[in-house]
Design a protein around this motif. Structure first.
Motif, PDB file in Angstrom:
ATOM      1  N   UNK A 412      41.555  82.476  -3.840  1.00 54.95           N
ATOM      2  CA  UNK A 412      41.430  81.170  -3.848  1.00 54.95           C
ATOM      3  C   UNK A 412      42.509  80.208  -3.506  1.00 54.95           C
ATOM      4  N   UNK A 413      42.463  79.241  -2.576  1.00 57.94           N
ATOM      5  CA  UNK A 413      43.606  78.483  -2.190  1.00 57.94           C
ATOM      6  C   UNK A 413      43.725  77.335  -3.015  1.00 57.94           C
ATOM      7  N   UNK A 414      44.994  77.066  -3.689  1.00 50.37           N
ATOM      8  CA  UNK A 414      45.296  75.963  -4.585  1.00 50.37           C
ATOM      9  C   UNK A 414      46.110  74.941  -3.820  1.00 50.37           C
ATOM     10  N   UNK A 415      45.570  73.696  -3.706  1.00 55.88           N
ATOM     11  CA  UNK A 415      46.456  72.697  -3.059  1.00 55.88           C
ATOM     12  C   UNK A 415      46.912  71.639  -4.285  1.00 55.88           C
ATOM     13  N   UNK A 416      48.160  71.298  -4.062  1.00 55.28           N
ATOM     14  CA  UNK A 416      48.417  70.145  -5.125  1.00 55.28           C
ATOM     15  C   UNK A 416      48.799  68.817  -4.395  1.00 55.28           C
ATOM     16  N   UNK A 417      48.209  67.967  -4.498  1.00 56.64           N
ATOM     17  CA  UNK A 417      48.516  66.437  -3.932  1.00 56.64           C
ATOM     18  C   UNK A 417      49.263  65.760  -5.038  1.00 56.64           C
ATOM     19  N   UNK A 418      50.442  65.134  -4.474  1.00 53.99           N
ATOM     20  CA  UNK A 418      51.315  64.398  -5.273  1.00 53.99           C
ATOM     21  C   UNK A 418      51.113  62.806  -4.883  1.00 53.99           C
ATOM     22  N   UNK A 419      50.155  62.154  -5.611  1.00 51.81           N
ATOM     23  CA  UNK A 419      49.876  60.920  -4.943  1.00 51.81           C
ATOM     24  C   UNK A 419      50.187  59.741  -5.759  1.00 51.81           C
ATOM     25  N   UNK A 420      50.961  58.738  -5.457  1.00 52.30           N
ATOM     26  CA  UNK A 420      51.269  57.509  -6.212  1.00 52.30           C
ATOM     27  C   UNK A 420      49.909  56.887  -6.713  1.00 52.30           C
ATOM     28  N   UNK A 421      50.084  56.616  -8.073  1.00 51.79           N
ATOM     29  CA  UNK A 421      48.814  56.013  -8.614  1.00 51.79           C
ATOM     30  C   UNK A 421      48.032  55.335  -7.870  1.00 51.79           C
ATOM     31  N   UNK A 584      35.066  80.054  -5.590  1.00 49.26           N
ATOM     32  CA  UNK A 584      35.976  81.672  -5.542  1.00 49.26           C
ATOM     33  C   UNK A 584      35.182  82.600  -6.689  1.00 49.26           C
ATOM     34  N   UNK A 585      34.014  82.824  -6.899  1.00 47.72           N
ATOM     35  CA  UNK A 585      33.439  83.509  -7.844  1.00 47.72           C
ATOM     36  C   UNK A 585      32.938  84.775  -7.024  1.00 47.72           C
ATOM     37  N   UNK A 586      32.923  85.858  -7.973  1.00 42.93           N
ATOM     38  CA  UNK A 586      32.485  87.332  -7.663  1.00 42.93           C
ATOM     39  C   UNK A 586      32.753  87.477  -5.639  1.00 42.93           C
ATOM     40  N   UNK A 587      34.184  87.417  -5.623  1.00 45.10           N
ATOM     41  CA  UNK A 587      34.774  87.650  -4.445  1.00 45.10           C
ATOM     42  C   UNK A 587      34.549  86.740  -3.086  1.00 45.10           C
ATOM     43  N   UNK A 588      34.058  85.653  -3.283  1.00 47.47           N
ATOM     44  CA  UNK A 588      33.701  84.460  -2.249  1.00 47.47           C
ATOM     45  C   UNK A 588      34.927  83.644  -2.098  1.00 47.47           C
ATOM     46  N   UNK A 589      35.175  83.195  -1.191  1.00 46.90           N
ATOM     47  CA  UNK A 589      36.402  82.359  -1.019  1.00 46.90           C
ATOM     48  C   UNK A 589      36.085  80.809  -1.630  1.00 46.90           C
ATOM     49  N   UNK A 590      37.259  80.220  -1.816  1.00 47.47           N
ATOM     50  CA  UNK A 590      37.045  79.072  -2.353  1.00 47.47           C
ATOM     51  C   UNK A 590      38.469  78.124  -2.360  1.00 47.47           C
ATOM     52  N   UNK A 591      38.281  76.990  -2.448  1.00 48.27           N
ATOM     53  CA  UNK A 591      39.422  76.094  -2.188  1.00 48.27           C
ATOM     54  C   UNK A 591      39.528  74.978  -3.334  1.00 48.27           C
ATOM     55  N   UNK A 592      40.459  74.647  -4.002  1.00 49.08           N
ATOM     56  CA  UNK A 592      40.741  73.568  -5.051  1.00 49.08           C
ATOM     57  C   UNK A 592      41.885  72.797  -4.706  1.00 49.08           C
ATOM     58  N   UNK A 593      41.777  71.637  -5.441  1.00 53.04           N
ATOM     59  CA  UNK A 593      43.014  70.569  -5.021  1.00 53.04           C
ATOM     60  C   UNK A 593      43.159  69.881  -6.605  1.00 53.04           C
ATOM     61  N   UNK A 594      44.353  69.581  -6.822  1.00 47.00           N
ATOM     62  CA  UNK A 594      44.825  69.021  -7.978  1.00 47.00           C
ATOM     63  C   UNK A 594      45.613  67.842  -7.760  1.00 47.00           C
TER      64      UNK A 594
END
Length: 766
Positions: A412-421, A584-594
């Protein structure tokens, strides 16, 4: 003086012969006319006239060189606009001047000014650098191991491989299935979400009931297994898996009892008889006490799935009541010879993605001398769970010290976006637009999930992105009699039988996108229908988006979830793991953003995220401006995409946000929803655990900037109010100081209410 003189000015000019040394300004007197004209003339006589400053967007002063350049650019831009298609020419919107009034009585947005700068540097991989990828940590293990090799009978194994999507077992299934087939000890199963825990306990139970030879099990034989889940959606999912398995063995009958359904119809099904019962704790306890036809005397398996969430929702007392009733009704000792293939005692099993003190406490309630099975990142092993020493894990550990920690899947690829409100909403739109464009380019359908902290926020953002949308409806042709599915506006599709307009197209994102909403305030029938529609393939809408609360974060195995966006930060790090675990379940690719806010929230990255995302190459801090540029930059003017416009990306991003603000000004109902969503969001923000308040401190929020992200031009006045009817009475009963609170500053009042809201935090995230 002539009759048509409109203004009479009396000038008291100082006498030049006067030798007084007093300044001329003190003796200067101007009488008559308007004050503004008098003041202007007074300053002129004193030589204090000022050059008129030219101001641009966001009240930024424009110097003469910039002004000259702007005029020349304006001539060019006007020519472009004249030659541009009419669809790119915006209709003027008449509105009162804002604090920074613009040309032609227009409101000028301050979207890109006074924003706090992020402290963390971006960590995106450079184009020349080779991207590091890791092997999936929760994928099925291909090789010699098969379900038959684990002890599952051939008929069931063949059904799994030929008719289901299960070709090979996962790591946790490799450990749990043989253990549950042979042991009579209680089990504590810990594995990361998406690793196949559900099938790990369903398959051996189903196998055991299938292989009972002395007396064939039918629906009249009673209940042999109960599976408890924290949410109705997870219960429905497990029940559907059991139904699919019964196609290879029809005599076994699964059943389900959950809140939100009619108890009368559930009692009728229980009266007919079930062998495996899936339930939520509250409804099961109700039936155990009031439904006499529910026979649990032969119960051999009690499984608690998502144990950490069961504790978080406060089900310990209900579960204790359930186990007491089961113990009092048990007749296993009297029928040992009758069911020779089944365990001679009830096996209790607790499944959880985490191993915290509250989960151990639940384990001490139902587990006796349990064996703990866990899959480590590098080493798989078995750990003995001993509750004799203050519920601490003890015994031989075949893995390493990380056995008790939880991690995100390696792939799983995890992106973090630091965004002004102020830029949160437009950045969310940009994320969804970029995903939709990528799906269109690659012609690869996928689904996205966006998580919010409260149901009010889900409702509002759903309205934002679907306000010009249409709904799918089946229409019968009167001439041919053929039933077709067509798109109609929600008003045209209004029907007394329609439960809720919870699926709408989202042209504001892309023409290929359909949006759904899901939260705990919807009826159970609506929630079930929405999930069915969301997972259903539709060639016209290859991109489906689900706006939801944490009610959809636990255990749901939804197909093709390629992207998870946490628009509101999770309440705990475990909630984060469960949210991103939909992808990214059971071996599949996935991306997430926070999404995180600049400043204090950035500490969450080092303190929490890097712990659960130990693969350094998988955790990226992404520049939100690049996302905005990709979505709003100049593109081909012949495109039909609403985001392909002439001009600079920041101008178009501001224009997009202004459209939201203007929509709220025109629609009082939408404005009310926005205010309610903002208020609920602030109150939900205050319910973060005390251990995480050093990252999420409600007292340090810039309420005005955050209100901007809800399309509001000012902070709502009713921050302290509780949503729903009779809210003031409710607050009066809790605090008893309502009169004093009404006189308080809105921020202080909101903080007082936030403290009260902590006691009922599930109101928000569910």
């Amino acid at each position: 003086m002539s009759d048509d003189d409109g203004l009479l000015l009396n000038f008291a000019v100082p006498d030049s012969s006067n030798n007084s040394t007093a300044p001329a300004t003190k003796s200067l007197k101007i009488k008559g006319g308007r004050w503004k004209d008098r003041r202007k003339l007074q300053l002129s006589l004193q030589g204090r006239t000022k050059e008129k400053k030219v101001r641009g967007v966001n009240s930024v002063e424009i110097t003469k060189p910039r002004l000259q350049k702007r005029k020349s650019d304006g001539d060019t831009e006007s020519k472009i606009k004249e030659s541009a298609p009419s669809e790119f020419k915006r209709a003027k919107f008449s509105e009162t001047k804002g604090q920074s009034g613009g040309k032609n009585n227009s409101y000028v947005s301050s979207l890109f000014t006074n924003n706090e700068t992020a402290l963390q540097a971006t960590t995106e991989a450079k184009p020349e650098e080779k991207e590091v990828t890791y092997l999936p940590s929760n994928a099925p293990i291909k090789g010699a191991t098969t379900f038959t090799g684990l002890g599952i009978n051939e008929k069931l194994s063949t059904h799994l491989t030929d008719h289901q999507r299960f070709k090979y077992p996962t790591k946790i299934q490799k450990l749990v299935i043989p253990n549950l087939l042979t042991t009579q000890r209680d089990l504590f199963v810990k594995a990361q979400t998406g690793s196949g825990k559900t099938m790990a306990f369903i398959l051996p139970i189903f196998h055991k009931l299938m292989m009972e030879n002395k007396r064939k099990i039918t629906r009249d034989s009673g209940v042999f297994a109960i599976i408890l889940t924290p949410t109705r959606e997870l219960a429905n999912q497990i029940y559907s898996v059991l139904e699919s398995l019964t196609r290879c063995y029809h005599t076994l009958v699964p059943g389900i009892v959950i809140g939100g359904e009619k108890k009368k119809s559930e009692k009728a099904r229980l009266r007919k008889g079930v062998n495996i019962l899936v339930a939520t704790p509250g409804r099961l306890a109700d039936h155990l006490e009031n439904t006499k036809s529910l026979d649990i005397s032969q119960l051999r398996y009690l499984v608690l799935d998502e144990g950490d969430k069961l504790v978080e929702l406060g089900f310990e007392e209900t579960i204790s009541k359930i186990t007491r009733i089961i113990d009092s009704c048990s007749k296993i000792a009297e029928t040992v010879d009758e069911w020779q293939g089944l365990p001679t005692r009830r096996i209790n099993m607790l499944c959880s993605a985490t191993l915290q003190n509250n989960v151990k406490q639940l384990g001490s309630i139902i587990l006796q001398d349990p064996e703990m099975i866990s899959v480590d990142r590098e080493v798989e092993g078995t750990i003995l769970f001993d509750d004799d020493d203050d519920n601490n894990v003890d015994g031989e550990v075949t893995g390493n010290s990380h056995d008790h920690e939880s991690f995100a899947p390696d792939q799983l690829i995890q992106d973090v976006l630091i965004v002004p409100p102020k830029l949160r909403l437009v950045t969310l739109d940009a994320c969804l637009v970029n995903i939709a464009n990528k799906i269109e380019q690659n012609n690869a359908p996928s689904r996205s999930m966006v998580f919010y902290s409260c149901s009010d926020s889900v409702n509002y953002h759903y309205d934002v992105f679907t306000r010009d949308g249409k709904k799918l409806k089946k229409v019968k042709d009167n001439e041919t009699g053929e039933v077709k599915t067509v798109l109609v506006s929600p008003e045209d599709s209004a029907d007394e039988n329609d439960a809720d307009d919870s699926e709408l197209t989202a042209p504001i994102i892309h023409s290929n996108t359909m949006v759904y909403k899901l939260h705990g305030s919807l009826s159970q029938q609506t929630r079930t229908t929405i999930l069915q529609q969301f997972i259903k393939d539709d060639a016209r809408f290859p991109h489906k988006v689900l706006f939801c609360t944490d009610v959809a974060s636990r255990g749901l195995d939804l197909p093709n979830i390629a992207n998870v966006i946490e628009y509101d930060a999770p309440f705990t790090i475990d909630d984060h793991l469960h949210r991103i675990g939909r992808s990214a379940r059971v071996g599949n690719k996935g991306e997430a953003a926070l999404f995180l806010l600049p400043g204090l929230e950035e500490g969450y990255i080092d303190a929490k995220l890097k712990v659960v995302h130990p693969r350094e190459a998988n955790l990226h801090i992404v520049n939100y401006e690049k996302i905005l540029q990709e979505a709003f930059a100049e593109k081909n003017t012949t495109s039909k995409n609403k985001h392909d416009k002439l001009g600079n990306w920041d101008i178009h991003a501001t224009t997009w946000h202004l459209e939201i603000e203007r929509w709220l000004l025109e629609d009082s109902a939408a404005l009310s929803k926005a205010s309610l969503a903002f208020t609920s969001h602030i109150r939900a923000y205050a319910t973060h655990l005390s251990s995480e308040r050093n990252f999420f401190n409600v007292k340090l929020l810039h309420l005005g900037h955050l209100a901007k992200s809800f399309g509001l031009r000012e902070t709502p006045k009713n921050l302290g109010k509780k949503s729903g009817k009779n809210s003031d009475k409710h607050l009066d009963g809790i605090d008893g100081q309502s009169k004093k609170m009404k006189k308080e500053d809105p921020r202080k009042k909101m903080l007082r209410m936030a403290k009260l809201a902590v006691k009922s935090s599930n109101e928000f995230n569910y």
